[in-house]
Design an enzyme around this catalytic site. Structure first.
Site, PDB file in Angstrom:
ATOM      1  CG  MET A  76      -1.904  -1.152   1.235  1.00  0.00           C
ATOM      2  SD  MET A  76      -2.830  -1.321  -0.301  1.00  0.00           S
ATOM      3  CE  MET A  76      -3.466  -2.970  -0.104  1.00  0.00           C
ATOM      4  CB  CYS A  77       4.465   1.960   0.018  1.00  0.00           C
ATOM      5  SG  CYS A  77       4.804   1.641   1.746  1.00  0.00           S
ATOM      6  CG  HIS A  78       1.104   6.544  -2.212  1.00  0.00           C
ATOM      7  ND1 HIS A  78       0.721   6.363  -0.914  1.00  0.00           N
ATOM      8  CD2 HIS A  78      -0.041   6.781  -2.897  1.00  0.00           C
ATOM      9  CE1 HIS A  78      -0.590   6.490  -0.814  1.00  0.00           C
ATOM     10  NE2 HIS A  78      -1.085   6.737  -2.004  1.00  0.00           N
ATOM     11  CG  MET A 113       5.884   2.546   5.316  1.00  0.00           C
ATOM     12  SD  MET A 113       6.015   1.568   6.836  1.00  0.00           S
ATOM     13  CE  MET A 113       6.532  -0.003   6.191  1.00  0.00           C
ATOM     14  CD  GLU A 114       8.923   5.343   1.288  1.00  0.00           C
ATOM     15  OE1 GLU A 114       8.112   5.062   0.393  1.00  0.00           O
ATOM     16  OE2 GLU A 114       8.550   5.749   2.419  1.00  0.00           O
ATOM     17  CG  ASP A 128      24.117 -12.292   1.624  1.00  0.00           C
ATOM     18  OD1 ASP A 128      23.992 -13.537   1.676  1.00  0.00           O
ATOM     19  OD2 ASP A 128      24.557 -11.690   0.623  1.00  0.00           O
TER      20      ASP A 128
END
Length: 177
Positions: A76-78, A113-114, A128
């Site tokens: 749902m992120c733009h 969110m970013e 990793d």
């Protein structure tokens, strides 16, 4: 007081929030995560002696790339025109590495969110890169430290111990410094 979940429509189905009527504002978000590891693993990372090469430099690129592609990962992120992303690596000897992301935009929606995605992917990249020497590393907590801009106003975590105005606890350690 009931909390309104903006990513659900009247029927309770997921939706992307319509931000077309919102004004463009300057927005910023700062997030961090912590990696806990064996002391010799942190030493290898800081000395550039990881088995796969330049750990922090690779994690920095991965974090920037992740911030730019968050909209492809979180449903749902733009898509956001990000104007800046910086990552900092803050060693906390003997066994911790804090990764912090500062993300900025001028737009209709925020970049929390970013910033959270940037630190998460950077931490996974560190894992990793050195898992051959330490598979027992732990990632977290991952948290938003602060955000500014937009209708909801500013946010700053209340539980930041000894932090400066930018959320920093110790001097930045950036790749190459």
């Amino acid at each position: 007081m009931a909390v309104e979940l903006t990513h659900l429509d009247e029927s309770g189905r997921p939706r992307m929030v319509d931000v077309s009527e919102k004004p463009d504002t300057d927005r910023r978000a700062v997030a961090e995560t912590t990696l806990r590891m064996r002391p010799e693993t942190l030493e290898a990372i800081l000395s550039g002696g990881g088995p796969k090469g330049a750990v922090l430099e690779t994690a920095q690129v991965a974090g920037v790339m992740a911030a730019k592609r968050t909209w492809e990962l979180i449903p749902m992120c733009h898509p956001i025109p990000i104007t800046g992303v910086s990552l900092s690596f803050l060693p906390e000897p003997p066994d911790r590495l804090v990764i912090r992301a500062d993300v900025r935009t001028t737009g209709k929606t925020g970049v929390e969110m970013e910033a959270l995605t940037a630190v998460s992917v950077a931490a996974l990249t560190v894992y990793d890169m050195v898992k051959a020497i330490d598979r027992g590393m732990e990632i977290g907590p991952t948290r938003l430290l602060q955000k500014s801009g937009g209708k909801s106003g500013d946010f700053r975590r209340e539980d930041l111990e000894g932090s400066g105005a930018d959320g920093a606890r110790s001097p930045d350690r950036r790749p190459g410094s």
